[in-house]
Design a protein around this motif. Structure first.
Motif, PDB file in Angstrom:
ATOM      1  N   PRO A 111      19.594  14.971  67.954  1.00 24.62           N
ATOM      2  CA  PRO A 111      19.736  15.578  66.621  1.00 24.62           C
ATOM      3  C   PRO A 111      18.811  16.767  66.407  1.00 24.62           C
ATOM      4  O   PRO A 111      19.187  17.722  65.726  1.00 24.62           O
ATOM      5  N   LEU A 112      17.625  16.713  67.001  1.00 18.47           N
ATOM      6  CA  LEU A 112      16.702  17.834  66.798  1.00 18.47           C
ATOM      7  C   LEU A 112      17.234  19.099  67.470  1.00 18.47           C
ATOM      8  O   LEU A 112      17.130  20.195  66.938  1.00 18.47           O
ATOM      9  N   THR A 113      17.825  18.914  68.652  1.00 19.62           N
ATOM     10  CA  THR A 113      18.407  20.061  69.342  1.00 19.62           C
ATOM     11  C   THR A 113      19.551  20.637  68.525  1.00 19.62           C
ATOM     12  O   THR A 113      19.669  21.854  68.340  1.00 19.62           O
ATOM     13  N   ALA A 114      20.382  19.739  68.003  1.00 21.98           N
ATOM     14  CA  ALA A 114      21.502  20.197  67.191  1.00 21.98           C
ATOM     15  C   ALA A 114      20.985  20.941  65.964  1.00 21.98           C
ATOM     16  O   ALA A 114      21.429  22.052  65.660  1.00 21.98           O
ATOM     17  N   ALA A 115      20.008  20.347  65.280  1.00 16.19           N
ATOM     18  CA  ALA A 115      19.501  20.957  64.042  1.00 16.19           C
ATOM     19  C   ALA A 115      18.850  22.308  64.340  1.00 16.19           C
ATOM     20  O   ALA A 115      19.109  23.300  63.651  1.00 16.19           O
ATOM     21  N   ALA A 116      18.028  22.343  65.393  1.00 15.53           N
ATOM     22  CA  ALA A 116      17.341  23.591  65.719  1.00 15.53           C
ATOM     23  C   ALA A 116      18.358  24.667  66.094  1.00 15.53           C
ATOM     24  O   ALA A 116      18.219  25.831  65.707  1.00 15.53           O
ATOM     25  N   SER A 117      19.404  24.283  66.833  1.00 19.48           N
ATOM     26  CA  SER A 117      20.408  25.259  67.242  1.00 19.48           C
ATOM     27  C   SER A 117      21.193  25.768  66.039  1.00 19.48           C
ATOM     28  O   SER A 117      21.462  26.969  65.921  1.00 19.48           O
ATOM     29  N   LEU A 118      21.551  24.856  65.141  1.00 19.88           N
ATOM     30  CA  LEU A 118      22.304  25.257  63.946  1.00 19.88           C
ATOM     31  C   LEU A 118      21.476  26.221  63.112  1.00 19.88           C
ATOM     32  O   LEU A 118      21.972  27.249  62.642  1.00 19.88           O
ATOM     33  N   ALA A 119      20.188  25.885  62.971  1.00 19.74           N
ATOM     34  CA  ALA A 119      19.319  26.776  62.200  1.00 19.74           C
ATOM     35  C   ALA A 119      19.218  28.132  62.890  1.00 19.74           C
ATOM     36  O   ALA A 119      19.246  29.183  62.238  1.00 19.74           O
ATOM     37  N   GLY A 120      19.136  28.106  64.223  1.00 15.05           N
ATOM     38  CA  GLY A 120      19.089  29.360  64.981  1.00 15.05           C
ATOM     39  C   GLY A 120      20.354  30.175  64.770  1.00 15.05           C
ATOM     40  O   GLY A 120      20.310  31.403  64.620  1.00 15.05           O
ATOM     41  N   ALA A 121      21.491  29.476  64.741  1.00 14.22           N
ATOM     42  CA  ALA A 121      22.763  30.165  64.535  1.00 14.22           C
ATOM     43  C   ALA A 121      22.786  30.834  63.161  1.00 14.22           C
ATOM     44  O   ALA A 121      23.230  31.973  63.016  1.00 14.22           O
ATOM     45  N   VAL A 122      22.276  30.129  62.157  1.00  9.84           N
ATOM     46  CA  VAL A 122      22.229  30.709  60.810  1.00  9.84           C
ATOM     47  C   VAL A 122      21.378  31.968  60.818  1.00  9.84           C
ATOM     48  O   VAL A 122      21.768  33.012  60.291  1.00  9.84           O
ATOM     49  N   SER A 123      20.224  31.858  61.470  1.00  5.98           N
ATOM     50  CA  SER A 123      19.316  32.989  61.444  1.00  5.98           C
ATOM     51  C   SER A 123      19.938  34.200  62.148  1.00  5.98           C
ATOM     52  O   SER A 123      19.858  35.319  61.649  1.00  5.98           O
ATOM     53  N   LEU A 124      20.606  33.952  63.272  1.00  5.33           N
ATOM     54  CA  LEU A 124      21.272  35.073  63.967  1.00  5.33           C
ATOM     55  C   LEU A 124      22.387  35.665  63.102  1.00  5.33           C
ATOM     56  O   LEU A 124      22.548  36.880  63.007  1.00  5.33           O
ATOM     57  N   THR A 125      23.145  34.767  62.460  1.00  5.05           N
ATOM     58  CA  THR A 125      24.258  35.234  61.631  1.00  5.05           C
ATOM     59  C   THR A 125      23.760  36.115  60.483  1.00  5.05           C
ATOM     60  O   THR A 125      24.333  37.157  60.176  1.00  5.05           O
ATOM     61  N   LEU A 126      22.661  35.682  59.873  1.00  6.44           N
ATOM     62  CA  LEU A 126      22.145  36.435  58.734  1.00  6.44           C
ATOM     63  C   LEU A 126      21.577  37.787  59.149  1.00  6.44           C
ATOM     64  O   LEU A 126      21.553  38.727  58.366  1.00  6.44           O
ATOM     65  N   LYS A 127      21.110  37.859  60.399  1.00  5.39           N
ATOM     66  CA  LYS A 127      20.499  39.114  60.856  1.00  5.39           C
ATOM     67  C   LYS A 127      21.534  40.173  61.186  1.00  5.39           C
ATOM     68  O   LYS A 127      21.219  41.348  61.281  1.00  5.39           O
ATOM     69  N   LYS A 128      22.784  39.723  61.391  1.00  5.44           N
ATOM     70  CA  LYS A 128      23.800  40.691  61.807  1.00  5.44           C
ATOM     71  C   LYS A 128      24.055  41.714  60.718  1.00  5.44           C
ATOM     72  O   LYS A 128      24.063  41.378  59.535  1.00  5.44           O
ATOM     73  N   LYS A 129      24.305  42.946  61.116  1.00  8.09           N
ATOM     74  CA  LYS A 129      24.531  44.001  60.133  1.00  8.09           C
ATOM     75  C   LYS A 129      25.784  43.710  59.340  1.00  8.09           C
ATOM     76  O   LYS A 129      25.814  43.751  58.134  1.00  8.09           O
ATOM     77  N   THR A 130      26.845  43.369  60.073  1.00  8.85           N
ATOM     78  CA  THR A 130      28.105  43.123  59.399  1.00  8.85           C
ATOM     79  C   THR A 130      28.173  41.659  59.019  1.00  8.85           C
ATOM     80  O   THR A 130      28.845  40.872  59.643  1.00  8.85           O
ATOM     81  N   PHE A 131      27.417  41.333  57.983  1.00 13.23           N
ATOM     82  CA  PHE A 131      27.331  39.930  57.626  1.00 13.23           C
ATOM     83  C   PHE A 131      28.398  39.557  56.606  1.00 13.23           C
ATOM     84  O   PHE A 131      28.416  40.042  55.490  1.00 13.23           O
ATOM     85  N   ASP A 132      29.305  38.701  56.999  1.00 13.31           N
ATOM     86  CA  ASP A 132      30.318  38.295  56.035  1.00 13.31           C
ATOM     87  C   ASP A 132      30.544  36.796  56.101  1.00 13.31           C
ATOM     88  O   ASP A 132      31.535  36.284  55.637  1.00 13.31           O
ATOM     89  N   GLY A 133      29.594  36.094  56.709  1.00 12.53           N
ATOM     90  CA  GLY A 133      29.842  34.676  56.967  1.00 12.53           C
ATOM     91  C   GLY A 133      29.049  33.735  56.089  1.00 12.53           C
ATOM     92  O   GLY A 133      28.489  32.754  56.559  1.00 12.53           O
ATOM     93  N   LYS A 134      29.015  34.032  54.771  1.00 13.48           N
ATOM     94  CA  LYS A 134      28.207  33.176  53.907  1.00 13.48           C
ATOM     95  C   LYS A 134      28.676  31.723  53.972  1.00 13.48           C
ATOM     96  O   LYS A 134      27.871  30.805  54.094  1.00 13.48           O
ATOM     97  N   GLU A 135      29.965  31.526  53.925  1.00 18.06           N
ATOM     98  CA  GLU A 135      30.519  30.168  53.985  1.00 18.06           C
ATOM     99  C   GLU A 135      30.105  29.474  55.277  1.00 18.06           C
ATOM    100  O   GLU A 135      29.655  28.328  55.274  1.00 18.06           O
TER     101      GLU A 135
END
Ligand SMILES: Nc1ncnc2c1ncn2[C@@H]1O[C@H](COP(=O)(O)OP(=O)(O)OP(=O)(O)O)[C@@H](O)[C@H]1O
Ligand SMILES: [Mg+2]
Lengths: 207, 378
Positions: free
Chosen positions: B169-193
Motif C-alpha cells: 500500500p505504501l508503494t501504491a500511495a507514494a506512486s499515486l501521489a507522485g502521479a498527482v505531482s507530475l500531473t499538476l506540474k504539466k503545462k497543459t494541465f487539464d486533469g483535475k478530475e
C-alpha cells in the motif's frame, strides 16, 4: 508528448498496478500491466519487446520475479529487467543483479528513483545521473582509494548484507558499519545501493 | 406537484450517500430482486448496475448459498426468524468472473408503507475482507515458521513480513501521489478530475496500510490459545540466552537478580520471550556508546503481579522519544524498524499486563513488565 519508452509492469497487487502505472504514465512512459509472471509469459509472443523494459516485483504468487528473469535469459530474450524488492531485501536484489538485472528498486520508491532506473535500463549508455557508466579503469581507481575496512564493508554490502549483519560478520558495531558505508558510497560515487552493487559486480568483488 | 419533486430530490441524496459508502451497498425486495447496486458494489463484484438490476441477489453468492438463499428469505418472511439480519456475519461472496471471496455482510431491514404499496426492503452492507484474510494467513505462517525453527528471537522476521504487507500500500500511495505531482506540474494541465481520483486512491491505500498495523495487533491480541502456566524466571533465563547470542555484547556486564519467589503467570511462552528478547536487545543497543555497560535483569513478585525489570546504563530516552516510545515505526536507529516496543506492548496488554519505562540512575533506562500472577490454588 512522445513516449520515453515502453514499460511492462508485473506486480500481483492491484493497488500497486494502479499506482505505479499512473505514475509512469504521468512521467510519459507507455505502460502495460500484467498481474503475474505467467500472464506476461503468455502475452509475450504478441508483444513488441523493442525499446521496452520489464519492471517486475520479486515476490509474487506463481512464477517469481527472479524465475521470470531466469526464464527470459534461458530463452534468449533480451529485455532489460528492473526488479522491485521490499525494503531491506538487498540479498534478493543482489541475486537479481547477478542474473543480469539492470537495476533494482526498493519499495516504496520516489518518482526520481524509478525514472532513473528505467531510463538507465532503456538506454544503458545513460546512467540515472545522466553520466555514462563509469569505465572499469575509473572504477578500479575509485576502489583503490578505499581503506581495507571500507573495502570489506563494500564487499558485504554488495553481497546483500544489512548493517546489523555486516557488523556481526566483521565484528564491529552497526554504527561503525554505517560510517564506513557512507564513506564507501562517497568514494565510489554511487548514488544508490543499486549502483554500488552494479559496480561491485562489474569489479568482480563477489563470485 | 411539489411532493414528487421532493421525492426525487431525496432519492438523489440517498443515492449519493449510498455511493459514498466505503462498503458495497445492495438493496433487494422481498423476492430477492436487486433494486440498488452501489458504485462500490460494482467495483467489488465486477457487475455494472444495469447487469444486475432486477436479478435475484443469489447471483452474488457461491454455492451452496446460491441455491439456498430463496429458502432463507421465504423462511424469514414466513416465520420472522432471522439467521443473519441485524448482525455482521462472515460470508462467502462471488464476483462476476466466478471467483469467490470472503466478505463481511450486515443486513438491515426497512418497511416502506405507501398508500398503495406495503413492502419490506433489505439493505446489505458488504465489506471485502479477502486482503485481510491473506495478510492474516501470512502473519500466521510467519509465526508458525518461527516456532518450528525455534527462532524466538527473530522478531525481525515478523517485522519483515509486516514490512512486505505495508510496502504494497505504501508503494501504491507514494506512486499515486507522485502521479498527482507530475500531473499538476504539466503545462497543459487539464486533469483535475484525474488528479482528485488519484488522491482518493492514495488516501485509501494509506488506510490499507494502517489497517495492516491494526490487524497485526489484533492478531497478537487474539492468540490466546497457546497460553500456559510458566515460571517467570524460566522465561527470563531463556530469553536472556536467546537475546545475547549473536548480539554485540562486547564489554556488557550482565547481572541477574531473579527472585526465587517471583512465581508464575499464564502466558504464551514464545510471545513473552519475544518481549524480553526485544527489551534486552534494545538495552544492549542503548549502551553501545557508553563507557559503563551494565545490564541488570530482575524478577520480583509484586502483589497480584509478577514483575520483570530490564535495566541498562545506556543513553536513556529523550523526552521527545518518550512520547512515542510504543508507537509503531518510532525509532532512532539507522537500521531499526521501530516495531519492537509496539509489538511488545500489544503482547503484554493482551496478557492484561503493563509495560513502561522509567529512568535509571545515574544514567540509562529501566523497562518494567508486569503480568497478573497466577493464583496458587491448592
Ligand atoms: N533501553 C533503551 N534505552 C534507550 N532508548 C531505547 C531503549 N529501548 C528503546 N529505546 C528507544 O525506543 C525506540 C523504539 O524501540 P523499538 O524496540 O520499538 O524499535 P527499534 O529497536 O528502534 O527497532 P526494532 O524494530 O529493530 O526493534 C528505539 O529506537 C530507541 O530510540
Ligand atoms: Mg528494538
Amino acid at each position: 508528448m512522445t513516449s520515453k519508452g515502453k514499460v511492462f509492469l508485473v506486480d500481483d497487487d492491484v493497488a500497486v498496478q494502479r499506482g505505479v502505472s499512473a505514475l509512469l504514465k504521468a512521467a510519459d512512459y507507455d505502460v502495460t500491466v500484467f498481474p503475474s509472471g505467467d500472464a506476461f509469459l503468455d502475452a509475450m509472443s504478441g508483444l513488441d519487446l523493442g525499446g521496452a523494459v520489464l519492471l517486475v516485483d520479486v515476490r509474487m504468487p506463481g512464477i517469481q520475479g527472479l524465475e521470470l528473469q531466469e526464464k527470459l535469459r534461458a530463452d534468449g530474450v533480451s529485455l532489460p529487467v528492473v526488479v522491485m524488492t521490499a525494503h531491506g531485501d538487498i540479498a534478493m536484489a543482489v541475486r537479481a543483479m547477478q542474473n543480469g538485472a539492470a537495476s533494482f528498486l526498493e519499495k516504496p520508491f520516489t518518482v526520481d528513483e524509478v525514472t532513473a532506473a528505467l531510463d538507465r535500463a532503456l538506454d544503458p549508455a545513460m546512467s540515472g545521473s545522466g553520466a555514462a557508466s563509469p569505465a572499469p579503469a575509473a572504477l578500479t581507481a575509485r576502489i583503490d582509494t578505499l581503506t581495507p575496512r571500507e573495502r570489506e564493508v563494500m564487499v558485504e554490502i554488495v553481497k546483500g548484507g544489512a548493517n546489523k549483519e555486516i557488523a556481526r560478520t566483521l565484528d564491529v558495531s552497526p554504527r561503525t558499519v554505517e560510517v564506513h558505508r557512507q564513506k564507501v558510497m562517497t568514494k565510489m560515487e554511487a548514488g544508490s545501493v543499486a549502483e554500488l552493487v552494479r559496480m561491485g559486480l562489474a569489479l568482480g568483488l563477489i563470485a | 406537484m411539489t411532493g414528487q419533486g421532493d421525492k426525487m430530490e431525496s432519492e438523489r441524496f440517498l443515492r449519493s450517500v449510498i455511493n459514498a459508502s466505503p462498503n458495497a451497498v445492495i438493496t433487494i425486495n422481498e423476492s430477492g430482486d436487486i433494486l440498488i447496486f452501489s458504485r462500490m458494489a460494482q467495483a467489488m463484484f465486477g457487475f455494472s448496475e444495469e447487469e444486475v438490476l432486477g436479478k435475484n441477489v443469489s447471483i452474488l453468492m457461491p454455492e451452496p448459498d446460491k441455491s439456498l438463499h430463496d429458502g432463507y428469505m421465504r423462511r424469514y418472511l414466513e416465520t420472522g426468524k432471522a439467521r443473519i439480519i441485524g448482525r455482521a456475519r462472515p460470508v462467502s461472496a462471488r464476483r462476476k468472473n466466478g471467483d469467490a471471496f470472503p466478505a463481511v455482510l450486515h443486513i438491515s431491514e426497512f418497511e416502506i408503507s405507501e398508500p398503495d404499496n406495503d413492502e419490506r426492503i433489505f439493505v446489505g452492507f458488504i465489506e471485502d475482507v479477502s486482503r485481510q484474510k491473506a495478510t492474516e494467513r501470512r502473519l500466521e505462517d510467519t509465526q508458525l515458521q518461527l516456532q518450528h525453527a525455534g527462532r524466538i528471537g527473530a522478531m525481525g522476521e515478523i517485522a519483515t513480513s509486516i514490512a512486505h504487507e505495508l510496502n504494497q500500500p505504501l508503494t501504491a500511495a507514494a506512486s499515486l501521489a507522485g502521479a498527482v505531482s507530475l500531473t499538476l506540474k504539466k503545462k497543459t494541465f487539464d486533469g483535475k478530475e484525474d488528479a482528485l481520483a488519484l488522491i482518493d486512491d492514495a488516501v485509501s491505500e494509506i488506510r490499507r496500510a494502517s489497517g495492516v498495523i491494526k490487524q497485526m495487533r489484533d492478531f497478537l491480541r487474539n492468540r490466546e490459545t497457546e497460553r500456559a502456566l510458566h515460571s517467570i524466571n524460566r522465561i527470563v533465563e531463556e530469553s536472556c540466552l536467546i537475546a545475547l547470542i549473536g548480539a554485540e555484547t562486547d564489554g556488557v556486564m550482565v547481572a541477574s537478580a531473579l527472585d526465587d519467589h517471583a512465581g508464575s503467570a499464564m502466558v504464551d511462552r514464545i510471545q513473552m520471550q519475544q518481549v524480553v528478547v526485544n527489551l534486552i536487545r534494545n538495552a544492549v543497543d542503548a549502551m553501545q556508546g557508553t563507557q559503563n555497560k551494565q545490564l541488570t535483569i530482575a524478577t520480583a513478585s509484586a502483589g497480584d503481579y509478577v514483575e520483570m525489570r530490564i535495566a541498562d546504563t545506556g543513553s536513556g530516552i529523550t523526552d521527545e522519544m518518550k512520547k512515542r516510545l510504543f508507537e509503531p515505526f518510532a525509532t532512532t536507529k539507522e537500521d531499526g524498524m521501530g516495531i519492537g516496543l509496539s509489538i511488545s506492548k500489544s503482547i503484554v496488554e493482551a496478557h492484561k499486563g503493563e509495560i513502561y519505562a522509567v529512568d535509571n540512575h545515574p544514567a540509562g533506562t529501566i523497562f518494567v513488565v508486569k503480568l497478573p500472577a497466577a493464583k496458587e490454588d491448592a
